[in-house]
Write a protein that holds these residues in place. Structure first.
Motif, PDB file in Angstrom:
ATOM      1  N   TYR A 149       0.833  -1.196   0.000  1.00  0.00           N
ATOM      2  CA  TYR A 149       0.000   0.000   0.000  1.00  0.00           C
ATOM      3  C   TYR A 149       0.874   1.254   0.000  1.00  0.00           C
ATOM      4  CZ  TYR A 149      -4.444  -2.421   1.066  1.00  0.00           C
ATOM      5  OH  TYR A 149      -5.568  -3.202   1.022  1.00  0.00           O
ATOM      6  N   ARG A 151       2.382   1.801  -3.364  1.00  0.00           N
ATOM      7  CA  ARG A 151       1.397   2.290  -4.319  1.00  0.00           C
ATOM      8  C   ARG A 151       1.209   3.808  -4.186  1.00  0.00           C
ATOM      9  NH1 ARG A 151      -3.656  -1.477  -3.253  1.00  0.00           N
ATOM     10  NH2 ARG A 151      -4.733   0.296  -4.230  1.00  0.00           N
ATOM     11  N   SER A 159       3.936   5.901  -5.659  1.00  0.00           N
ATOM     12  CA  SER A 159       3.923   5.937  -7.123  1.00  0.00           C
ATOM     13  C   SER A 159       2.724   6.706  -7.652  1.00  0.00           C
ATOM     14  CB  SER A 159       3.914   4.511  -7.686  1.00  0.00           C
ATOM     15  OG  SER A 159       2.720   3.834  -7.329  1.00  0.00           O
ATOM     16  N   LYS A 197      -0.532   6.124  -6.938  1.00  0.00           N
ATOM     17  CA  LYS A 197      -1.768   5.348  -7.062  1.00  0.00           C
ATOM     18  C   LYS A 197      -2.572   5.469  -5.766  1.00  0.00           C
ATOM     19  CE  LYS A 197       0.355   1.994 -10.202  1.00  0.00           C
ATOM     20  NZ  LYS A 197       0.740   0.569 -10.382  1.00  0.00           N
ATOM     21  N   TRP A 198      -3.857   5.677  -5.902  1.00  0.00           N
ATOM     22  CA  TRP A 198      -4.708   5.935  -4.753  1.00  0.00           C
ATOM     23  C   TRP A 198      -4.867   4.689  -3.882  1.00  0.00           C
ATOM     24  CZ3 TRP A 198      -6.443   9.495  -1.737  1.00  0.00           C
ATOM     25  CH2 TRP A 198      -7.508   9.226  -0.876  1.00  0.00           C
TER      26      TRP A 198
END
Length: 630
Positions: free
Chosen positions: A138, A141, A144, A146-147
């Protein structure tokens, strides 16, 4: 060391007096203790690979959960399929530590210590120092771009709970776990340049700055200072310092924890910029924006524009309410300005008390104020909204704001029935606040012999014919020997008329004003009694952005009209007795503040305190127009 006007007394030194407020505390404690170890830990076990089903013929791993079926598990935001899973754990640890410090209940401490030890096993099994109810991926992510639903937020709650287990409950293992998790974050952020870090913080940061500052205050380690610098959300903070409104329609419960982090960073490092950030935020969020009668400046978790708070949608959020109370308390300690205690009180009476169901102890996520509002109550195990977490924290710690100390002596900041036991300059001092049984705020009022005496004996002073328009308190002092100091009494913003103060029956003289302190300098002795009478009245507060929409308040109490639609009232807004008259004034052995009914309207209806609303449909703001010819 940063300079503060007021300091808190040692945790546990302030105790709530018996009565409804203490009963709310006990109701909260019962709920906290009802959440089973297995359910609290399940998602952590799953992530660490320490859980397996143990049934008939099943195998047992190092750690197993209860054999209860899924109908008894934690769901909602604690579901294994929810990205926010694990957030409740940190809140729970924080509440348990606070409850233990209040009660010395070793069962609470044993349960909390066991859970910390099991979390330590999970951290060890993961093997990297990371600890959460979700995977490390998580974090990768979000870096990067990403939600993911708030992993920093969730880890911050866990770190906060571990911190309070260490500071309040003396759990050394919790501090080691915090340090190990800090090591992981230090390694993880070590390769990020400033732009990458700023992009990450813009996406999601939670209250991480606060916990890094708390950890640094304990350890003074360079790597923990590094984390303060790295989690400094410069784009947001710098815009505040420039005087920009970077709040309107932004997520309030994201921003307030970041500001609480700046506050803690100033206290831990002494870097003045952090204090200026906090002050700039308060100016933008409260002073320039204004607020509703409840104290809220948010709706549906978003800041409303100060020039127009008329949308009145979902309502104020409990988490925002709680965190703004925390911030007000910080600024009160820093400055000594009683306006921050006034704000805290407004939020307490019309937020903390109003968001919690007085019988079940459950939480209302949002508190609406628009026409036809209704509170939606959460369940014990099926929802676990973020507000479940701040529910258990808020109702485990509101005694801490009652008394503070400064160089001159002791200050009473909140008029809540309670007792302070403290050592001041090597002298043991005990102060108790008692609310007069016939002149008090009902949610804080215990059933008492005084009330029964008033309605049974005839050789006592006569009771007033109608409900008194004042709250009366007694402060009793107990000292082993005479001691000179200043006793400061906060006079709330809602005081209307002359405050009356007497010491041992002798009336004191002073030109006391609302939102100030009455300072009583004397040599205090065993058994001294200070009596304070705070007069109040019915007032109307205009809805920001409107010209004719008003909410009614009885002293600090926001009133809720029991109607399902907007009702236009006809009368004089500056002569409220043309609109409302007292209703249901008496309830057996006590008076009922905050009860009114309309007068001279086409269709009459009743008002009751917002905090007494349970399942009724209600409205808070009403348009007022003059009668024809007036």
């Amino acid at each position: 060391m940063t300079h503060m006007k007021f300091h808190e007394f040692a945790a546990g030194g302030i105790q709530l007096a018996p009565g409804p407020l203490k009963e709310r505390f006990q109701l909260n404690k019962k709920y906290v203790m009802s959440l089973t170890n297995e359910n609290l830990l399940r998602n952590f076990y799953l992530e660490a690979g320490l859980w397996s089903y143990s049934g008939n013929g099943g195998t047992t791993s190092a750690t197993t959960t209860s054999m209860d079926g899924p109908e008894n598990w934690h769901w909602g935001w604690e579901s294994p399929t929810c990205e926010l899973r694990g957030h409740m754990m940190g809140h729970w640890l924080s509440a348990a530590a606070r409850i233990y410090k209040q009660t010395d209940d070793n069962l609470v401490k044993a349960k909390a210590d066991f859970i910390v030890s099991e979390l330590a096993k999970c951290q060890e099994a993961i093997g990297t120092g990371f600890l959460a109810a979700f995977p490390e991926t998580y974090m990768h992510r979000i870096v990067s771009g990403k939600w993911v639903w708030a992993p920093h937020y969730t880890v911050h709650k866990l770190l906060m709970g571990l911190h309070e287990m260490h500071v309040l409950a003396g759990n050394e293992q919790a501090l080691r776990m915090m340090a190990a998790l800090a090591d992981w974050f230090h390694r993880w952020t070590d390769s990020f340049d400033r732009q990458q870090m700023d992009d990450l913080l813009d996406l999601e940061t939670g209250g991480m700055l606060e916990t890094w500052a708390e950890l640094y205050a304990l350890t003074k380690e360079t790597k923990h200072r590094d984390l303060i610098d790295r989690y400094d959300r410069r784009r947001f903070f710098d815009a505040l310092l420039e005087g920009q409104d970077v709040l309107t329609n932004k997520h309030a419960n994201t921003q307030i924890p970041e500001i609480l982090g700046a506050a803690k960073a100033w206290e831990a490092t002494g870097e003045i910029r952090y204090r200026h950030i906090v002050e700039a935020f308060w100016k933008c969020a409260v002073e320039d924006r204004g607020y509703l009668a409840t104290g809220a400046g948010d709706d549906a978790e978003l800041w409303m524009p100060g020039t127009d708070m008329t949308r009145m949608g979902a309502g104020q959020e409990h988490c925002v309410n709680y965190n703004m109370m925390r911030l007000a308390h910080v600024l009160l300690r820093w400055t000594g300005n009683p306006i921050y205690a006034d704000y805290w009180e407004r939020r307490f009476v019309n937020g903390v008390l109003a968001h919690q169901h007085g019988e079940t102890g459950m939480i209302a996520y949002f508190l609406g104020i628009g026409a036809g509002s209704q509170k939606k109550w959460g369940s014990a195990t099926q929802h676990f909204w973020c507000c479940h977490g701040t529910l258990v924290q808020a109702n485990a710690a509101y005694q801490e704001q009652i008394f503070l100390q400064d160089e001159q002596g002791i200050a009473i900041m909140q008029w809540l029935p309670s007792t302070l036991s403290a050592v001041v300059d090597d002298a043991i001092i005990r102060l108790s606040i008692r609310q007069d049984g016939q002149n008090g705020l009902y949610p804080l009022q215990a059933w008492n012999v005084e009330g029964m005496t008033a309605i049974t004996k005839v050789d006592v002073p006569p009771m007033p014919v109608h409900r008194p328009n004042s709250f009366i308190y007694e402060v009793k002092l107990s000292l082993a020997s005479r001691k000179p100091f200043c006793l400061k009494l906060r006079l709330p913003w809602w005081v209307h008329g002359n405050t009356l103060i007497s010491i041992n029956g002798v009336q004191q003289q002073g030109n006391w004003q609302p939102s100030s302190y009455a300072e009583l300098h004397r040599e205090w002795a065993e058994g001294d009694i200070v009596r304070i009478e705070l007069p109040k009245t019915l007032t109307a507060e205009l809805l920001p952005g409107e010209t004719e929409m008003y909410a009614f308040m009885d002293g600090p109490i926001v009133l809720a009209g029991l109607v399902e639609e907007e009702r236009r009232l006809v009368g004089k807004k500056d002569q409220l007795d043309s609109l409302l008259v007292p209703d249901r004034e008496r309830n057996h052995s006590w008076w009922n503040p905050g009860y009114y009914r309309t007068k001279g309207q086409d269709r009459g209806f009743r008002f009751i305190p917002l905090y007494e609303i349970k399942d009724e449909t209600y409205s808070v703001y009403f348009p007022i127009e003059p009668r024809e010819g007036e």
